[in-house]
Each structure stands twice: as C-alpha cells, then as structure tokens.
Design an enzyme around this catalytic site. Structure first.
Site, PDB file in Angstrom:
ATOM      1  N   ASN A  68       0.874  -1.177   0.000  1.00 17.86           N
ATOM      2  CA  ASN A  68       0.000   0.000   0.000  1.00 17.86           C
ATOM      3  C   ASN A  68       0.909   1.224   0.000  1.00 17.86           C
ATOM      4  O   ASN A  68       1.488   1.573   1.026  1.00 17.86           O
ATOM      5  CB  ASN A  68      -0.876  -0.041   1.269  1.00 17.86           C
ATOM      6  N   LYS A 101       0.147   4.206  -0.350  1.00 20.15           N
ATOM      7  CA  LYS A 101      -0.550   5.372   0.237  1.00 20.15           C
ATOM      8  C   LYS A 101      -0.362   6.605  -0.667  1.00 20.15           C
ATOM      9  O   LYS A 101      -0.269   6.463  -1.878  1.00 20.15           O
ATOM     10  CB  LYS A 101      -0.068   5.628   1.667  1.00 20.15           C
ATOM     11  N   HIS A 106      -9.501   0.751   4.682  1.00 16.00           N
ATOM     12  CA  HIS A 106      -8.261   0.980   5.440  1.00 16.00           C
ATOM     13  C   HIS A 106      -8.585   1.915   6.614  1.00 16.00           C
ATOM     14  O   HIS A 106      -9.432   2.800   6.492  1.00 16.00           O
ATOM     15  CB  HIS A 106      -7.209   1.604   4.514  1.00 16.00           C
ATOM     16  N   GLU A 129      -7.113   4.391   7.683  1.00 14.29           N
ATOM     17  CA  GLU A 129      -6.955   5.816   7.353  1.00 14.29           C
ATOM     18  C   GLU A 129      -8.180   6.331   6.607  1.00 14.29           C
ATOM     19  O   GLU A 129      -8.586   7.477   6.769  1.00 14.29           O
ATOM     20  CB  GLU A 129      -5.657   6.019   6.546  1.00 14.29           C
ATOM     21  N   GLU A 162      -5.233  -5.171  10.535  1.00 14.26           N
ATOM     22  CA  GLU A 162      -4.246  -4.120  10.742  1.00 14.26           C
ATOM     23  C   GLU A 162      -4.570  -3.345  12.015  1.00 14.26           C
ATOM     24  O   GLU A 162      -5.378  -2.406  11.976  1.00 14.26           O
ATOM     25  CB  GLU A 162      -4.266  -3.142   9.560  1.00 14.26           C
ATOM     26  N   GLY A 164       2.357   2.236  10.760  1.00 12.27           N
ATOM     27  CA  GLY A 164       3.267   3.376  10.590  1.00 12.27           C
ATOM     28  C   GLY A 164       3.920   3.809  11.894  1.00 12.27           C
ATOM     29  O   GLY A 164       4.529   4.879  11.968  1.00 12.27           O
ATOM     30  N   SER A 207       3.470  -2.170  10.345  1.00  9.13           N
ATOM     31  CA  SER A 207       4.928  -2.146  10.532  1.00  9.13           C
ATOM     32  C   SER A 207       5.587  -3.499  10.250  1.00  9.13           C
ATOM     33  O   SER A 207       6.578  -3.874  10.888  1.00  9.13           O
ATOM     34  CB  SER A 207       5.294  -1.647  11.937  1.00  9.13           C
TER      35      SER A 207
HETATM   36  C1  PEP Z   1      -0.795   0.073   6.131  1.00  9.90           C
HETATM   37  O1  PEP Z   1      -1.073   1.253   6.238  1.00  9.90           O
HETATM   38  O2  PEP Z   1      -1.542  -0.678   5.475  1.00  9.90           O
HETATM   39  C2  PEP Z   1       0.406  -0.410   6.809  1.00  9.90           C
HETATM   40  C3  PEP Z   1       0.469  -1.667   7.165  1.00  9.90           C
HETATM   41  O3  PEP Z   1       1.405   0.506   7.037  1.00  9.90           O
HETATM   42  P1  PEP Z   1       2.850   0.227   7.711  1.00  9.90           P
HETATM   43  O4  PEP Z   1       3.379  -1.051   7.125  1.00  9.90           O
HETATM   44  O5  PEP Z   1       3.666   1.419   7.347  1.00  9.90           O
HETATM   45  O6  PEP Z   1       2.591   0.098   9.186  1.00  9.90           O
END
Ligand code: PEP
Length: 256
Positions: free
Chosen positions: A9, A11, A100, A102, A172, A178, A218
């Site tokens: 992703n 983003k 997601h 976000e 997630e 993040g 992460s």
């Molecule tokens: C995400 O936003 O889908 C995600 C997993 O981000 P990160 O790997 O940066 O935590």
C-alpha cells in the site's frame, strides 16, 4: 493450501515518475518463484497506469498485480474526486484495498460503505482486500476481538460463501500502522485466528479455510518470518516497507 499474498500500500507517496522507478526496481528483481505468491502493488490511483505499463512491458503483469487503495461503489456519476471500479480496471487494476483505517478515520468511511464497495468489486470480478483493526483504546478495553470480527461481518453482510472466498481480509491494528510498533506474532495470530473462526461460523468451514487473511502494521524484513509462520496469517499488507524495493522483495521472498 492458501496462496500467500504480499500487497504493498503505497498510500499518498510517489508521483508517477517515482512510481515508475519503484515499479522498475521491483520488476528487475522479479524471479520465477514469485509465481507462488500473489504480489500486489497499490500505488496512488493516478500512478496505476504507469506502474501497470512497466509490468506489462516486462511481461510481469500476470504475476505482479496492481490495485487501487479505494474505490466508489457506483460505476460513474456526480461524485467529485472519486474513482470508480471500471476506471481502475481500465488501467489494469485487479485488486482494491477497502476500509483501510486511514479511510475510516480521516474520511469517515463506514462499515456500510465498505460493504457496498466489497459487493461492487466482486460484481466486477476484482479482489477486495478488506481491512479491519482496532485502535489502542479498543485494545486496552479488552473488547478488540469482538470489535474486529464485527467489522469483518459487516463488510461481508449479504454475501454468499463463494463470494467471501474470493475476498482477502487484512488485519491491521491501528496502533501498529506506521508506528514501528508491530503486533507480536502471537497477538496477530490471536486476531487472525478469531477472524477465521468467525467466518467459519457465519459462512462455513470451507470458506474460512479458503479465505486469505493478511497481517498489516509495521511488517518489515526484520519481523516478517515470525508473523507469516503463524497458521492463520497468509501474508502481509505493507505500508512503509513497500516503498523500498529491497525491503518489499525480502517480504515477498519470505513467503516462499
Ligand atoms: C498500512 O497502512 O496498510 C500499513 C500496514 O502501514 P505500515 O506497514 O507502514 O505500518
């Protein structure tokens, strides 16, 4: 046997030229073993065409798929700023991330919106990657399993088991996205196992056995092994580490 998936992703990062560079770096690192993994790149919508073109030119598009990060459930109309599913398909997308955290947190996306998007994607023969996950507050309250399984159940409301099988769930935890703070393999497995059990209860054991459940938050080369070794974790949805070709290649290869 469920085919593992590694989805990036990107983003709101990378303009089209930067996306071409990253896609080319990944394409250059491709090897035949990747055919055993479903690799999906989800760049910003405006970059999808350019990324797809790189993959198509290198004849990778059958193995390395491209996807959207969001879509609207209507095929066209007066929805300023939105991207429709036919538009995504026209530039080569076969997958789309939906719900997601976000999108839910910053743009007010609801469980009902997620459900409409899942249905529209399935009707268009695309693969929805449906995100769920709890905030730190919900985790600390102790009710996180109920929270997550309710999100998944709402996303799949009204679907037939055969349709649910075609979807992918990404667990997630918001506190791990993040932040550099990853769920431990045991924490991730507890949630992914509970999601699978709730799908078994609602849609049958066959469906639960078939559906892929990813972990996201992460995930990086340093922690991927422990996470994907877990029984109910079938791959990853990757943010930060998907922007570095070296890291993303290591994550794909960890699935082999
Ligand atoms: C995400 O936003 O889908 C995600 C997993 O981000 P990160 O790997 O940066 O935590």
């Amino acid at each position: 046997m469920r085919k593992p998936m590694m989805a990036g992703n990107w983003k709101m990062n990378n303009n089209w030229a930067e996306s071409v560079v990253l896609a080319q770096q990944l394409s250059n690192r491709y090897d035949e073993r990747w055919e055993d993994v479903e690799v999906v790149l989800c760049p910003p919508a405006i970059d999808i065409k350019a990324v797809y073109s790189v993959l198509e030119f290198d004849r990778r598009e059958e193995v390395v798929k491209v996807g959207g990060q969001n879509c609207h459930w209507e095929a066209s109309g007066a929805f300023t700023g939105e991207i429709s599913i036919p538009m995504l398909q026209a530039v080569g997308a076969t997958h789309c991330i939906i719900g997601h955290s976000e999108r839910r947190g910053y743009f007010g996306e609801t469980d009902m919106d997620v459900n409409k998007k899942v249905k529209a994607l399935l009707a268009a023969h695309m693969t929805p990657i449906v995100c769920c996950g709890e905030s730190l507050g919900v985790r600390d309250s102790g009710d996180y399993i109920e929270f997550i399984t309710k999100q998944v159940s709402a996303a799949f409301a009204g679907l037939e088991p055969a349709e649910v099988k075609k979807c992918v769930v990404a667990y997630e935890p918001i506190w791990a996205i993040g932040t550099g703070r990853t769920a431990t393999p045991e924490q991730a497995e507890e949630a992914c196992g509970a999601i699978r059990a709730s799908i078994a209860e609602e849609f049958g054991a066959d469906t639960a056995d078939a559906i892929r459940i990813l972990y996201g938050g992460s995930m990086k080369p340093a922690n991927v092994e422990g996470l994907i070794a877990m029984e109910d974790i079938d791959g990853g949805l990757i943010g930060g580490a998907a922007l570095k070709a070296d890291d993303f290649v290591k994550l794909v290869e960890a699935c082999l």
